[in-house]
Write a protein that holds these residues in place. Sequence first.
Motif, PDB file in Angstrom:
ATOM      1  N   ARG A 478      39.960-123.232  89.127  1.00 41.42           N
ATOM      2  CA  ARG A 478      41.293-122.730  88.785  1.00 41.42           C
ATOM      3  C   ARG A 478      42.377-123.400  89.623  1.00 41.42           C
ATOM      4  O   ARG A 478      43.529-122.975  89.610  1.00 41.42           O
ATOM      5  CB  ARG A 478      41.350-121.214  88.996  1.00 41.42           C
ATOM      6  CG  ARG A 478      40.412-120.465  88.082  1.00 41.42           C
ATOM      7  CD  ARG A 478      40.763-118.992  88.000  1.00 41.42           C
ATOM      8  NE  ARG A 478      40.454-118.261  89.231  1.00 41.42           N
ATOM      9  CZ  ARG A 478      40.450-116.935  89.322  1.00 41.42           C
ATOM     10  NH1 ARG A 478      40.748-116.209  88.258  1.00 41.42           N
ATOM     11  NH2 ARG A 478      40.169-116.335  90.452  1.00 41.42           N
ATOM     12  N   LYS A 499      34.050-118.960  89.838  1.00 43.71           N
ATOM     13  CA  LYS A 499      33.238-117.747  89.928  1.00 43.71           C
ATOM     14  C   LYS A 499      32.001-117.994  90.788  1.00 43.71           C
ATOM     15  O   LYS A 499      31.306-118.998  90.634  1.00 43.71           O
ATOM     16  CB  LYS A 499      32.826-117.297  88.521  1.00 43.71           C
ATOM     17  CG  LYS A 499      32.282-115.883  88.464  1.00 43.71           C
ATOM     18  CD  LYS A 499      32.082-115.441  87.019  1.00 43.71           C
ATOM     19  CE  LYS A 499      31.630-113.987  86.951  1.00 43.71           C
ATOM     20  NZ  LYS A 499      31.480-113.531  85.547  1.00 43.71           N
ATOM     21  N   GLU A 569      38.405-112.498  87.266  1.00 41.47           N
ATOM     22  CA  GLU A 569      39.549-112.732  86.387  1.00 41.47           C
ATOM     23  C   GLU A 569      40.843-112.161  86.972  1.00 41.47           C
ATOM     24  O   GLU A 569      41.934-112.627  86.649  1.00 41.47           O
ATOM     25  CB  GLU A 569      39.298-112.106  85.014  1.00 41.47           C
ATOM     26  CG  GLU A 569      38.206-112.773  84.197  1.00 41.47           C
ATOM     27  CD  GLU A 569      36.808-112.375  84.661  1.00 41.47           C
ATOM     28  OE1 GLU A 569      36.696-111.466  85.509  1.00 41.47           O
ATOM     29  OE2 GLU A 569      35.835-112.983  84.178  1.00 41.47           O
TER      30      GLU A 569
END
Length: 597
Positions: A478, A499, A569
């Motif tokens: 990300r 993750k 998330e």
Amino acid sequence: LLQPHLSTTRCTARNTPPAIMSKKKRKSIERAASRERENAGDVLSPTGGPVQTMSPPHDTDVDDAKQKLPKTSSKTPIRDSDSRAFFDPSKTSSFEDVENGFIVDVVDEPSSAYAPKKTTASWTEAIEDGFKTVTPEDCAHWLFFPHPPNVFQSRIFERKCFARKCSETSKSGYQDLLTSDDIKAWLKEKKMTYGTNVDVTSYKGGVRRTHNANDGFSNVSKTADYETVMKRFEEDGCSIRILHPQRWSDKLWALLSNLENFWQSPTGCNAYWTPANSQGFAPHWDDIDAFVLQIEGRKRWRLYPTRDVSEKFPRFSSAEFSKEERKRLEESKYVEIILEPGDLMYMPRGTIHEAFCIANDDDEEGKGDDEASLHLTISVNQRNTFADILEHVFSDALADAVNTNVELRRCPPRDFLRNLTRLDETDANFRSSKKLLERCCNVVVENMMKNNVFAGSVEKLLGNLMRERVRPPKAHTRLTKASLGAKPSLSSKIGLVQKNCASLEDCDDGIVRLRTYINNDRKLHMEGASADILDVNAYREASSCMKVDPEIEGDDLDALATVLYAKYEDGVEVKDLPFDTDEEKIAFGRRLLDTNA
């Protein structure tokens, strides 16, 4: 396709309509069939009698995978020269040796090729783009296709070998991952070190040899010389094994990064380049689950059943089989499969195998092309078993139980050890001593489960995983240009860049360390130390990008756990970090960003 050694072993099969083939292919098959009939007396049976055949497979999906055809008529005479089983995927889709639990499935991929779910790109475009737009689940499905990942893991993984022929999802893709020209270029650039990046091997006359030395004045160098290696390959028929090519191939790096995310286990890769009509390795088994991707040429694989239950799912690779062991293998039932460009095969850990590069099909003039074979082997689940976990867990559990339970520190009865050697259930002293030993074992296990002693062992195992995994490409995280230069405010959200990319480990020195693979050196993936990094432990320690002393920095540890275990998330807002002042919250947010994780 294959050398016919048929037996009476029952196989499942499926019907298929006749395939449309080219005139060239039909002529090639007719010539092969003619030669087969001429040699039938020598190969098929002592009397040259007919053999049992099975119907070819049809395109099918997972739901009818267990469908079976009626048995072939028992009136068909069987005249086989031995009891070996041979598997021809053009005639049957499954081979099963019930006695040894040995199963092989082959599928011709359905006409509807698999496409990644979360992108409009085709697989060819996704591979050309370096796997930047596909998820870990997509990459796994690409290997397992036509089986979805959950079906592959429940029906095939660790249960049977699996081969996929004629795959539209892979025919144009494997050469985008690696080619023989890439290997030549790496050798010319002197990137290869014998034993670390490249091995030159041969298997002739039942003997496997390694030829990791240069000719002439350069024979003292550990750097592989292009001229020497190619001479061994082209003139001596030696195979070339490239270890961990992902350090130079961006696409392989991205693929393995995604697969590590899927398996949550270190995932490796080797390439094998073999001249035509030669073999580089003796039969053996490996300590990994292997996915074989055929890129160039053709290779004939022989798969043998496990010889003994002690060899099933081994934790370590075998030594290469001797000439005598290979002869005994050939007396058992075995399977042969020929892989061509675009084909894929999965072998569970412990599958005994060997591979031989064969010439391509005859052309219209009856001449075959002696093309070398190149395949990739993607490996997963090395030292990733319950046994490996229990080795760590029981060691720590015993130490904790001894520390907290005085009874385990008492002396046993005088004859305790001697009584246990009797192994006689009718002997009262043996039964009494065995009962006492059982009680001691129960104390250790009960203490472990009651006090969650296993947690520390699991943390260490996760820490090892963080040190061994490859750093992901930025496209798989990300991270953005904005986040890389960001200064956190109270309204900022902070979360892991990928993750499960980090874990906490409570180390023996009392310091809690944040372990992550985000900062790992890509060049050392699956390789350990290099000439530049001689102290492996020091290098691994450097991957710990944050250290917390719980006695002094208890709030830091709470905040770290808050971010680490938050929903991926959502992340955590800086204002919600467990500190008393806003300044402390913002300062800790900066520390987190500095870890890159």
